[in-house]
Motif scaffolding. Structure first.
Motif, PDB file in Angstrom:
ATOM      1  N   LEU A  70       1.466   0.448 -16.288  1.00  0.00           N
ATOM      2  CA  LEU A  70       2.741   0.031 -16.479  1.00  0.00           C
ATOM      3  C   LEU A  70       3.085  -0.483 -15.497  1.00  0.00           C
ATOM      4  O   LEU A  70       4.150  -1.676 -15.611  1.00  0.00           O
ATOM      5  N   THR A  71       2.993  -0.281 -14.247  1.00  0.00           N
ATOM      6  CA  THR A  71       3.339  -1.170 -12.901  1.00  0.00           C
ATOM      7  C   THR A  71       2.771  -2.573 -13.082  1.00  0.00           C
ATOM      8  O   THR A  71       3.622  -3.277 -12.602  1.00  0.00           O
ATOM      9  N   ALA A  72       1.598  -2.704 -13.245  1.00  0.00           N
ATOM     10  CA  ALA A  72       0.888  -4.095 -13.375  1.00  0.00           C
ATOM     11  C   ALA A  72       1.795  -4.918 -14.420  1.00  0.00           C
ATOM     12  O   ALA A  72       2.111  -6.073 -14.141  1.00  0.00           O
ATOM     13  N   LEU A  73       2.175  -4.057 -15.431  1.00  0.00           N
ATOM     14  CA  LEU A  73       2.941  -5.073 -16.864  1.00  0.00           C
ATOM     15  C   LEU A  73       4.440  -5.498 -15.903  1.00  0.00           C
ATOM     16  O   LEU A  73       4.808  -6.489 -16.074  1.00  0.00           O
TER      17      LEU A  73
ATOM     18  N   ALA B  10       6.446  -8.269  -1.338  1.00  0.00           N
ATOM     19  CA  ALA B  10       5.606  -7.035  -1.138  1.00  0.00           C
ATOM     20  C   ALA B  10       6.297  -5.992  -1.346  1.00  0.00           C
ATOM     21  O   ALA B  10       6.034  -4.923  -1.843  1.00  0.00           O
ATOM     22  N   SER B  11       7.794  -6.192  -0.910  1.00  0.00           N
ATOM     23  CA  SER B  11       8.718  -5.148  -0.919  1.00  0.00           C
ATOM     24  C   SER B  11       9.267  -4.895  -2.431  1.00  0.00           C
ATOM     25  O   SER B  11       9.275  -3.641  -2.882  1.00  0.00           O
ATOM     26  N   ILE B  12       9.296  -6.159  -3.018  1.00  0.00           N
ATOM     27  CA  ILE B  12       9.564  -5.816  -4.655  1.00  0.00           C
ATOM     28  C   ILE B  12       8.264  -5.145  -5.451  1.00  0.00           C
ATOM     29  O   ILE B  12       8.461  -4.164  -6.165  1.00  0.00           O
ATOM     30  N   GLU B  13       7.153  -5.327  -4.983  1.00  0.00           N
ATOM     31  CA  GLU B  13       5.895  -4.697  -5.675  1.00  0.00           C
ATOM     32  C   GLU B  13       6.024  -3.181  -5.310  1.00  0.00           C
ATOM     33  O   GLU B  13       5.763  -2.329  -5.995  1.00  0.00           O
ATOM     34  N   MET B  14       6.481  -2.791  -4.138  1.00  0.00           N
ATOM     35  CA  MET B  14       6.677  -1.504  -3.638  1.00  0.00           C
ATOM     36  C   MET B  14       7.588  -0.696  -4.620  1.00  0.00           C
ATOM     37  O   MET B  14       7.337   0.155  -5.190  1.00  0.00           O
ATOM     38  N   ALA B  15       8.793  -1.311  -4.665  1.00  0.00           N
ATOM     39  CA  ALA B  15       9.884  -0.793  -5.367  1.00  0.00           C
ATOM     40  C   ALA B  15       9.773  -0.652  -7.071  1.00  0.00           C
ATOM     41  O   ALA B  15       9.923   0.389  -7.483  1.00  0.00           O
ATOM     42  N   THR B  16       8.945  -1.854  -7.453  1.00  0.00           N
ATOM     43  CA  THR B  16       8.575  -1.603  -8.791  1.00  0.00           C
ATOM     44  C   THR B  16       7.432  -0.367  -9.084  1.00  0.00           C
ATOM     45  O   THR B  16       7.667   0.282  -9.953  1.00  0.00           O
TER      46      THR B  16
ATOM     47  N   TYR C  59       0.772  -1.231  -0.033  1.00  0.00           N
ATOM     48  CA  TYR C  59      -0.092  -0.087  -0.158  1.00  0.00           C
ATOM     49  C   TYR C  59       0.943   1.313  -0.088  1.00  0.00           C
ATOM     50  O   TYR C  59       0.567   2.244  -0.570  1.00  0.00           O
ATOM     51  N   SER C  60       1.986   1.384   0.785  1.00  0.00           N
ATOM     52  CA  SER C  60       2.702   2.413   0.756  1.00  0.00           C
ATOM     53  C   SER C  60       3.555   2.698  -0.760  1.00  0.00           C
ATOM     54  O   SER C  60       3.518   3.939  -0.948  1.00  0.00           O
ATOM     55  N   GLY C  61       3.857   1.648  -1.155  1.00  0.00           N
ATOM     56  CA  GLY C  61       4.305   1.847  -2.672  1.00  0.00           C
ATOM     57  C   GLY C  61       3.318   2.279  -3.710  1.00  0.00           C
ATOM     58  O   GLY C  61       3.309   3.297  -4.286  1.00  0.00           O
TER      59      GLY C  61
END
Length: 300
Positions: free
Chosen positions: A254-257, A281-287, A208-210
């Motif tokens: 673009l993030t979803a892709l 989750a951290s990789i999701e945030m960074a992406t 969520y933070s990302g």
């Protein structure tokens, strides 16, 4: 020393302006810690050093970083016509930025995440809430900084523009939160995202933070397309809203892709929502943040 100053092209007058700015910045950053304690109705020293409340520490850290981000918007630009005007301008922009960070936190608490009592949960040492509180403050600061850099001058029209742009951006952040809530409910048999956060699910807080910070970065892209003018403020605000929504949708797509490529073969709903995988989750945030930074840089 004078020879060195001449070589780097810095004159003594500029050094005085820099000293004024950094002194006021440090004072305001120091004040933020104690203001955080006052708003939470706790003794910040007691909470940080004796109670070892990590959630409160993370929340305060987010507020201090947020104010630092805002102050870069107040400092960046040409020096004022006099030392006194530099002091006034720095205090005005910095103080108003501090106020807007607090207002943004209230909006985040009462509108975006209205089912959570963040103050009470942070007192209970809920790390998850501390993280999303810090992220909300940072996202708000990113928007305030962009508006500070966008406006020109120091008069009533400037502050009206700053305030208006701030509320437009907050509206976009609230909308994004609602969309993410609906998406979470759809993927998890109508479970409530806010309830999951209150239970301390760290992976969800990181994701969520990302999402919040990347949305804030997307909204700021509008400042690169619109020229500030007090006479066309309403049109500019509409432009901020339109560009903000378009950029937010573009970042989301673009993030979803990018996530599908970066996290190929990983079921994100299963890993983050259900198994609370902090690493994924951290990789999701960074992406999310990375894509938003790249897009805003391309738009600049």
């Amino acid at each position: 020393m004078n020879t060195f100053i001449e070589l780097v092209g810095v004159n003594q007058e500029l050094l005085v302006f820099l000293a004024i700015d950094i002194t006021i910045a440090i004072i305001l950053l120091g004040a933020m810690r104690f203001l955080s304690g006052l708003s939470a109705q706790v003794n910040s020293t007691e909470e940080l050093a004796k109670q070892d409340n990590f959630a409160f520490g993370i929340s305060v850290a987010g507020s201090i970083l947020a104010l630092g981000i805002v102050l870069t918007g107040a400092i960046t630009g040409e020096a004022a016509s006099s030392y006194m005007m530099e002091v006034v301008g720095m205090l005005a922009y910095g103080g108003y930025g501090l106020l807007l960070i607090k207002v943004g936190r209230v909006i985040h608490d009462k509108v975006a995440l209205q089912r959570l009592n963040k103050t009470a949960l942070i007192k209970e040492k809920n790390l998850t809430i501390g993280i999303i509180d810090a992220a909300g403050a940072i996202a708000t600061a990113i928007v305030i900084r962009a508006v500070l850099l966008w406006v020109d001058g120091l008069d009533l029209s400037t502050f009206i523009a700053i305030t208006s742009g701030f509320f437009v951006a907050q509206a976009v952040l609230v909308i994004v939160t609602r969309i993410r809530e609906n998406q979470y409910a759809k993927n998890n048999q109508e479970d409530c995202l806010q309830e999951a956060l209150s239970k301390g699910q760290l992976a969800l807080a990181i994701r969520y933070s990302g999402q919040v910070i990347s949305t804030a970065l997307a909204v700021t892209a509008a400042s690169h397309f619109l020229i500030y003018s007090p006479d066309t403020l309403v049109m500019n605000l509409i432009g901020w809203l339109v560009f903000g929504v378009i950029m937010t949708l573009l970042v989301a797509l673009l993030t979803a892709l990018a996530k599908r490529i970066v996290l190929w073969g990983i079921n994100l709903v299963e890993e983050v929502d259900q198994q609370h995988n902090i690493g994924v989750a951290s990789i999701e945030m960074a992406t999310s943040i990375g894509i938003a930074l790249i897009l805003t840089a391309l738009m600049a």
